[in-house]
Write a protein that holds these residues in place. Structure first.
Motif, mmCIF file in Angstrom:
data_model
loop_
_atom_site.group_PDB
_atom_site.id
_atom_site.type_symbol
_atom_site.label_atom_id
_atom_site.label_comp_id
_atom_site.label_asym_id
_atom_site.label_seq_id
_atom_site.Cartn_x
_atom_site.Cartn_y
_atom_site.Cartn_z
ATOM 1 N N LEU A 70 -65.064 -9.641 19.765
ATOM 2 C CA LEU A 70 -64.320 -10.484 18.832
ATOM 3 C C LEU A 70 -62.970 -9.868 18.504
ATOM 4 C CD1 LEU A 70 -64.584 -12.892 16.713
ATOM 5 C CD2 LEU A 70 -65.492 -11.176 15.130
ATOM 6 N N TYR A 71 -61.917 -10.713 18.428
ATOM 7 C CA TYR A 71 -60.616 -10.277 17.904
ATOM 8 C C TYR A 71 -60.631 -10.425 16.383
ATOM 9 C CZ TYR A 71 -58.345 -9.962 22.482
ATOM 10 O OH TYR A 71 -57.985 -9.587 23.749
ATOM 11 N N ALA A 72 -59.868 -9.557 15.722
ATOM 12 C CA ALA A 72 -59.860 -9.537 14.255
ATOM 13 C C ALA A 72 -58.971 -10.649 13.698
ATOM 14 C CB ALA A 72 -59.364 -8.180 13.758
ATOM 15 N N LEU A 95 -62.471 -5.906 17.953
ATOM 16 C CA LEU A 95 -61.202 -5.247 18.281
ATOM 17 C C LEU A 95 -60.365 -5.230 17.014
ATOM 18 C CD1 LEU A 95 -59.094 -3.981 20.073
ATOM 19 C CD2 LEU A 95 -58.418 -6.270 20.814
ATOM 20 N N SER A 96 -60.321 -4.073 16.376
ATOM 21 C CA SER A 96 -59.582 -3.919 15.133
ATOM 22 C C SER A 96 -58.327 -3.105 15.405
ATOM 23 C CB SER A 96 -60.497 -3.266 14.082
ATOM 24 O OG SER A 96 -59.833 -3.115 12.857
ATOM 25 N N SER A 97 -57.997 -2.167 14.552
ATOM 26 C CA SER A 97 -56.776 -1.364 14.708
ATOM 27 C C SER A 97 -56.924 -0.086 13.903
ATOM 28 C CB SER A 97 -55.575 -2.156 14.191
ATOM 29 O OG SER A 97 -54.452 -1.312 14.054
ATOM 30 N N ALA A 98 -56.235 0.960 14.358
ATOM 31 C CA ALA A 98 -56.187 2.198 13.569
ATOM 32 C C ALA A 98 -55.540 1.939 12.213
ATOM 33 C CB ALA A 98 -55.406 3.260 14.327
ATOM 34 N N PRO A 123 -75.519 -9.932 9.532
ATOM 35 C CA PRO A 123 -76.806 -9.277 9.780
ATOM 36 C C PRO A 123 -76.964 -8.820 11.233
ATOM 37 C CG PRO A 123 -77.095 -11.626 9.867
ATOM 38 C CD PRO A 123 -75.637 -11.399 9.621
ATOM 39 N N TYR A 124 -75.996 -8.093 11.737
ATOM 40 C CA TYR A 124 -76.021 -7.621 13.131
ATOM 41 C C TYR A 124 -75.402 -6.238 13.153
ATOM 42 C CZ TYR A 124 -71.717 -10.015 11.974
ATOM 43 O OH TYR A 124 -70.610 -10.449 11.281
ATOM 44 N N ALA A 125 -75.585 -5.536 14.255
ATOM 45 C CA ALA A 125 -74.946 -4.222 14.419
ATOM 46 C C ALA A 125 -73.463 -4.435 14.697
ATOM 47 C CB ALA A 125 -75.593 -3.480 15.579
ATOM 48 N N THR A 126 -72.633 -3.583 14.116
ATOM 49 C CA THR A 126 -71.193 -3.687 14.378
ATOM 50 C C THR A 126 -70.651 -2.380 14.947
ATOM 51 O OG1 THR A 126 -70.686 -2.943 12.134
ATOM 52 C CG2 THR A 126 -70.683 -5.329 12.511
ATOM 53 N N THR A 127 -69.639 -2.514 15.796
ATOM 54 C CA THR A 127 -68.822 -1.373 16.212
ATOM 55 C C THR A 127 -67.378 -1.835 16.140
ATOM 56 O OG1 THR A 127 -70.560 -0.650 17.726
ATOM 57 C CG2 THR A 127 -68.374 0.332 18.022
ATOM 58 N N PHE A 128 -66.557 -1.063 15.413
ATOM 59 C CA PHE A 128 -65.143 -1.421 15.252
ATOM 60 C C PHE A 128 -64.302 -0.525 16.151
ATOM 61 C CE2 PHE A 128 -66.402 -2.473 10.631
ATOM 62 C CZ PHE A 128 -66.874 -3.714 11.011
ATOM 63 N N ARG A 166 -56.804 -1.140 29.308
ATOM 64 C CA ARG A 166 -58.058 -0.987 30.059
ATOM 65 C C ARG A 166 -58.957 0.084 29.446
ATOM 66 N NH1 ARG A 166 -57.702 -1.518 36.404
ATOM 67 N NH2 ARG A 166 -59.912 -1.417 35.948
ATOM 68 N N ASP A 167 -58.360 1.074 28.777
ATOM 69 C CA ASP A 167 -59.189 2.090 28.117
ATOM 70 C C ASP A 167 -59.913 1.507 26.913
ATOM 71 O OD1 ASP A 167 -58.689 4.159 29.909
ATOM 72 O OD2 ASP A 167 -56.853 4.749 28.884
ATOM 73 N N ILE A 168 -59.215 0.628 26.184
ATOM 74 C CA ILE A 168 -59.876 -0.033 25.044
ATOM 75 C C ILE A 168 -61.012 -0.903 25.576
ATOM 76 C CG2 ILE A 168 -59.558 -1.581 23.079
ATOM 77 C CD1 ILE A 168 -56.511 -0.814 23.241
ATOM 78 N N ALA A 169 -60.728 -1.651 26.637
ATOM 79 C CA ALA A 169 -61.761 -2.512 27.234
ATOM 80 C C ALA A 169 -62.932 -1.677 27.743
ATOM 81 C CB ALA A 169 -61.162 -3.338 28.366
ATOM 82 N N ASP A 170 -62.626 -0.533 28.350
ATOM 83 C CA ASP A 170 -63.715 0.302 28.883
ATOM 84 C C ASP A 170 -64.655 0.779 27.772
ATOM 85 O OD1 ASP A 170 -62.768 -0.030 31.426
ATOM 86 O OD2 ASP A 170 -61.926 1.994 31.640
ATOM 87 N N VAL A 171 -64.069 1.085 26.607
ATOM 88 C CA VAL A 171 -64.927 1.478 25.480
ATOM 89 C C VAL A 171 -65.809 0.295 25.072
ATOM 90 C CG1 VAL A 171 -64.945 2.178 23.053
ATOM 91 C CG2 VAL A 171 -63.353 3.276 24.659
ATOM 92 N N ALA A 172 -65.209 -0.884 24.979
ATOM 93 C CA ALA A 172 -65.992 -2.076 24.605
ATOM 94 C C ALA A 172 -67.116 -2.320 25.612
ATOM 95 C CB ALA A 172 -65.080 -3.299 24.531
#
Ligand SMILES: NC(=O)c1ccc[n+]([C@@H]2O[C@H](COP(=O)([O-])OP(=O)(O)OC[C@H]3O[C@@H](n4cnc5c(N)ncnc54)[C@H](OP(=O)(O)O)[C@@H]3O)[C@@H](O)[C@H]2O)c1
Length: 283
Positions: A70-72, A95-98, A123-128, A166-172
């Protein structure tokens, strides 16, 4: 398991989709309704098979999905949370931001932090994912070079640690492949590129790597603010960006090794990004 990827026109979304498909994980691509509207400058064209959805009512695109990229967007985040709850979504990678870590209490100045707070209520797991400056911001410099013959920006000597999309995508891709219940649940990952460099150095590298001359026009903060306001709108978010750049002049940007730790490969350097996007500057 199908991963729903919202914001299908987005550069990072497209790399996430390709990477998951390469792992034979089924994806469903969602793009906001009215995609007949011009894509934002620098955004990719709509990929084949993308389905339109209404971000104010995203139930249909989420039906049967367990995982979402998801985009923020704070405006539509509440509707997303309600629909994801209804659909039984188990994991959301946002996909958030520093910038969400800057500690501002002004929601208008920090849409990413606001979106994080709303998305976290579901009610789900999140990773930002919290990347700093994108290398792909240089796409706008390429646009500027083609249309005006120069790059007009303020704070040429501000330091950034720009990161390859691509590094951000690779983490996702890693987080989504691990799925809910893994060590990424509830985590925020600040992501940087491999080194601190000024905006001036990034522009110099266009010439050194691609042989394309770049005319730099350093704007005063007031001039830069006026030009940026025409592109991104005026307001507290632009105030934050301008003060951020001012704070980074002569102040090397910290880097971290989260990309390496999460993906198993080092973060790509800006020289790689330039060769990956050479046609932006050479055509
Ligand atoms: N540029 C930076 O230095 C930087 C740093 C940190 C974070 N970020 C964040 O990273 C994101 C940009 O990522 P990217 O380079 O992959 O994007 P991009 O190529 O510029 O495309 C952005 C896509 O996001 C989707 N989107 C979903 N909701 C949206 C909304 N409310 N408004 C506009 N677009 C929306 C759209 O896809 P559809 O049209 O298909 O719906 C849009 O095409 C932004 O959220 C930005 O704030 C940027």
């Amino acid at each position: 398991m199908t991963v729903v990827i919202l914001g299908a026109r987005g550069k990072i979304a497209q790399h996430v989709a390709t990477g998951l498909q390469a792992r034979e994980i089924p994806v469903r691509l969602g793009t906001r309704t009215g995609t007949g509207q011009p894509a934002r400058r620098g955004a990719s064209p709509l990929p084949d098979g993308a389905l339109e959805f209404d971000p104010a009512d995203p139930g249909s695109i989420l039906e049967g999905a367990e995982q979402v990229f998801l985009y923020a967007d704070p405006a539509t985040a509440p509707a997303f949370v309600a629909a994801a709850d209804q659909a039984g979504v188990k994991q959301v990678v946002l996909l958030s931001s520093a910038a969400s870590q800057a500690g501002t209490t002004d929601a208008a100045a920090d849409p990413h932090g606001t979106a994080e707070a709303i998305v976290a209520t579901g009610p789900y797991a999140t990773t930002f994912l919290q990347p700093g400056a994108f290398m792909s911001n240089a796409l706008f410099w390429g646009y500027s070079m083609r249309t005006t013959g120069e790059v007009r920006i303020p704070y040429l000597d501000a330091e950034e640690a720009p990161i390859h999309e691509r590094d951000i995508a690779d983490v996702a891709i890693e987080v989504l492949s691990a799925g809910p219940g893994a060590e990424h649940d509830g985590r925020g990952y600040e992501l940087t590129g491999p080194e601190s460099m000024t905006r001036r150095r990034q522009l110099e590298l266009i010439t050194e790597v691609l042989g394309v001359p770049v005319k730099m026009a350093e704007l005063t903060p007031a001039e830069g603010r006026a030009e940026l306001a025409a592109v991104m709108g005026d307001g507290p978010q632009l105030d934050s960006l301008m003060s951020y750049w001012a704070s980074r002049v002569g102040n090397p940007h910290p880097t971290n090794t989260n990309v390496t730790a999460l993906t198993g490969h080092p973060a790509r350097p800006f020289t790689t990004w330039l060769t990956d996007h050479a046609s932006t500057f050479t055509s």
